[in-house]
Motif scaffolding. Sequence first.
Motif, PDB file in Angstrom:
ATOM      1  N   ALA A  21      29.331  -3.784  51.088  1.00 15.93           N
ATOM      2  CA  ALA A  21      29.154  -4.776  52.159  1.00 15.93           C
ATOM      3  C   ALA A  21      27.743  -4.707  52.729  1.00 15.93           C
ATOM      4  O   ALA A  21      27.116  -5.740  53.020  1.00 15.93           O
ATOM      5  N   ARG A  22      27.221  -3.488  52.891  1.00 15.79           N
ATOM      6  CA  ARG A  22      25.852  -3.344  53.401  1.00 15.79           C
ATOM      7  C   ARG A  22      24.839  -3.926  52.414  1.00 15.79           C
ATOM      8  O   ARG A  22      23.860  -4.572  52.810  1.00 15.79           O
ATOM      9  N   VAL A  23      25.086  -3.695  51.144  1.00 19.22           N
ATOM     10  CA  VAL A  23      24.195  -4.247  50.124  1.00 19.22           C
ATOM     11  C   VAL A  23      24.237  -5.772  50.159  1.00 19.22           C
ATOM     12  O   VAL A  23      23.194  -6.439  50.086  1.00 19.22           O
ATOM     13  N   ARG A  24      25.407  -6.338  50.299  1.00 18.16           N
ATOM     14  CA  ARG A  24      25.512  -7.802  50.369  1.00 18.16           C
ATOM     15  C   ARG A  24      24.722  -8.351  51.544  1.00 18.16           C
ATOM     16  O   ARG A  24      24.047  -9.379  51.439  1.00 18.16           O
ATOM     17  N   ASP A  25      24.807  -7.662  52.673  1.00 22.21           N
ATOM     18  CA  ASP A  25      24.053  -8.104  53.837  1.00 22.21           C
ATOM     19  C   ASP A  25      22.544  -8.087  53.560  1.00 22.21           C
ATOM     20  O   ASP A  25      21.813  -9.001  53.950  1.00 22.21           O
ATOM     21  N   GLN A  26      22.106  -7.020  52.862  1.00 26.90           N
ATOM     22  CA  GLN A  26      20.672  -6.889  52.594  1.00 26.90           C
ATOM     23  C   GLN A  26      20.182  -7.929  51.598  1.00 26.90           C
ATOM     24  O   GLN A  26      19.115  -8.538  51.783  1.00 26.90           O
ATOM     25  N   VAL A  27      20.935  -8.145  50.528  1.00 28.00           N
ATOM     26  CA  VAL A  27      20.470  -9.085  49.508  1.00 28.00           C
ATOM     27  C   VAL A  27      20.589 -10.533  49.990  1.00 28.00           C
ATOM     28  O   VAL A  27      19.890 -11.420  49.474  1.00 28.00           O
ATOM     29  N   ASN A  59      17.239   4.181  35.804  1.00 26.35           N
ATOM     30  CA  ASN A  59      16.263   3.961  34.733  1.00 26.35           C
ATOM     31  C   ASN A  59      15.233   2.895  35.094  1.00 26.35           C
ATOM     32  O   ASN A  59      14.126   2.898  34.548  1.00 26.35           O
ATOM     33  N   LEU A  60      15.586   1.990  35.982  1.00 26.71           N
ATOM     34  CA  LEU A  60      14.651   0.955  36.416  1.00 26.71           C
ATOM     35  C   LEU A  60      13.827   1.395  37.631  1.00 26.71           C
ATOM     36  O   LEU A  60      13.055   0.612  38.180  1.00 26.71           O
ATOM     37  N   THR A  61      14.024   2.643  38.025  1.00 27.32           N
ATOM     38  CA  THR A  61      13.287   3.208  39.153  1.00 27.32           C
ATOM     39  C   THR A  61      12.384   4.354  38.720  1.00 27.32           C
ATOM     40  O   THR A  61      11.206   4.413  39.086  1.00 27.32           O
ATOM     41  N   VAL A  62      12.937   5.262  37.941  1.00 27.96           N
ATOM     42  CA  VAL A  62      12.207   6.456  37.506  1.00 27.96           C
ATOM     43  C   VAL A  62      10.986   6.062  36.669  1.00 27.96           C
ATOM     44  O   VAL A  62      11.057   5.181  35.813  1.00 27.96           O
ATOM     45  N   GLY A  63       9.867   6.699  36.976  1.00 28.24           N
ATOM     46  CA  GLY A  63       8.642   6.453  36.224  1.00 28.24           C
ATOM     47  C   GLY A  63       7.756   5.375  36.813  1.00 28.24           C
ATOM     48  O   GLY A  63       6.656   5.125  36.294  1.00 28.24           O
ATOM     49  N   ARG A  64       8.210   4.748  37.898  1.00 23.99           N
ATOM     50  CA  ARG A  64       7.416   3.697  38.542  1.00 23.99           C
ATOM     51  C   ARG A  64       6.722   4.266  39.775  1.00 23.99           C
ATOM     52  O   ARG A  64       7.355   4.899  40.624  1.00 23.99           O
ATOM     53  N   ALA A  65       5.435   3.996  39.843  1.00 21.64           N
ATOM     54  CA  ALA A  65       4.621   4.601  40.897  1.00 21.64           C
ATOM     55  C   ALA A  65       5.124   4.255  42.288  1.00 21.64           C
ATOM     56  O   ALA A  65       5.036   5.086  43.209  1.00 21.64           O
ATOM     57  N   ALA A  66       5.668   3.074  42.451  1.00 19.64           N
ATOM     58  CA  ALA A  66       6.112   2.634  43.777  1.00 19.64           C
ATOM     59  C   ALA A  66       7.244   3.497  44.331  1.00 19.64           C
ATOM     60  O   ALA A  66       7.450   3.547  45.545  1.00 19.64           O
ATOM     61  N   PHE A  67       7.941   4.201  43.439  1.00 16.05           N
ATOM     62  CA  PHE A  67       9.091   4.999  43.881  1.00 16.05           C
ATOM     63  C   PHE A  67       8.899   6.484  43.592  1.00 16.05           C
ATOM     64  O   PHE A  67       9.865   7.246  43.545  1.00 16.05           O
ATOM     65  N   ALA A  68       7.645   6.881  43.405  1.00 14.83           N
ATOM     66  CA  ALA A  68       7.347   8.263  43.024  1.00 14.83           C
ATOM     67  C   ALA A  68       7.864   9.263  44.048  1.00 14.83           C
ATOM     68  O   ALA A  68       8.270  10.379  43.696  1.00 14.83           O
ATOM     69  N   ASN A  95      14.669   1.005  43.028  1.00 13.82           N
ATOM     70  CA  ASN A  95      14.061  -0.310  42.841  1.00 13.82           C
ATOM     71  C   ASN A  95      14.872  -1.385  43.574  1.00 13.82           C
ATOM     72  O   ASN A  95      16.025  -1.619  43.241  1.00 13.82           O
ATOM     73  N   PRO A  96      14.313  -2.045  44.580  1.00 12.02           N
ATOM     74  CA  PRO A  96      15.078  -3.025  45.353  1.00 12.02           C
ATOM     75  C   PRO A  96      15.468  -4.264  44.547  1.00 12.02           C
ATOM     76  O   PRO A  96      16.368  -5.010  44.940  1.00 12.02           O
TER      77      PRO A  96
END
Length: 216
Positions: free
Chosen positions: A208-214, A51-60, A148-149
């Motif tokens: 674990a991959r997400v933790r590395d990225q954030v 819901n925080l991604t859909v509708g945003r131009a950056a992620f069209a 959305n990152p």
Amino acid sequence: MTDDAISRPTEHQPVGAWLDELGSAAPAPGGGAVAALSTATAAALVEMVGNLTVGRAAFAEHEEQVTAVRDEAQRLRRRALEQVDEDAAAFRALMAAFRLPRQTGEERAARQATIQDATRQAAAVPLAVAATAAQVIALAAQLPGRSNPNVLSDVGVAAVTAAAAIEAAAVNVDVNLASLADPEAVTKLTAELDRHLAAAGQGRQLAARVRDQVAG
């Protein structure tokens, strides 16, 4: 557990009231219901990221896929909430089977057959919970790089929560399989559980991959 609590689906209970029931001396809800509710919260996080991604131009570019992920996550959230109540019902049915009369040979045979049927169902429900949680992990895995990152951390939380839900459900499957007298059924259910536990491992790897990225 009060009659009112039994008759009210978890979906319509305040969280605090449900936790009061969980923490009480009532035998249900218990661990299996916790696994199902954990699955529902993981699915809700995936839905939130959608819901925080859909509708945003950056992620069209990824709108169609993320929309599908979001909608399926909503379905799984609702299914997991149903499984909270299904687990409690299966446990109550098993306890009722143990209370059946056993004065005569006929009664003992009928009681044992009912116990085995109820035990099989008591194993099947958490196994289904594990399957739902595995599907949540599969959805979460589609989001990094497409969603959305700013809420990437929530993808990781969803993945590790669903993984924990699978492992929690596995405990409840195992405790019931130990009492199941049908070796063929035990083998089949164990093999299915192993597949879901493999998905739990994938969920932890994703987290674990997400933790590395954030962490940068």
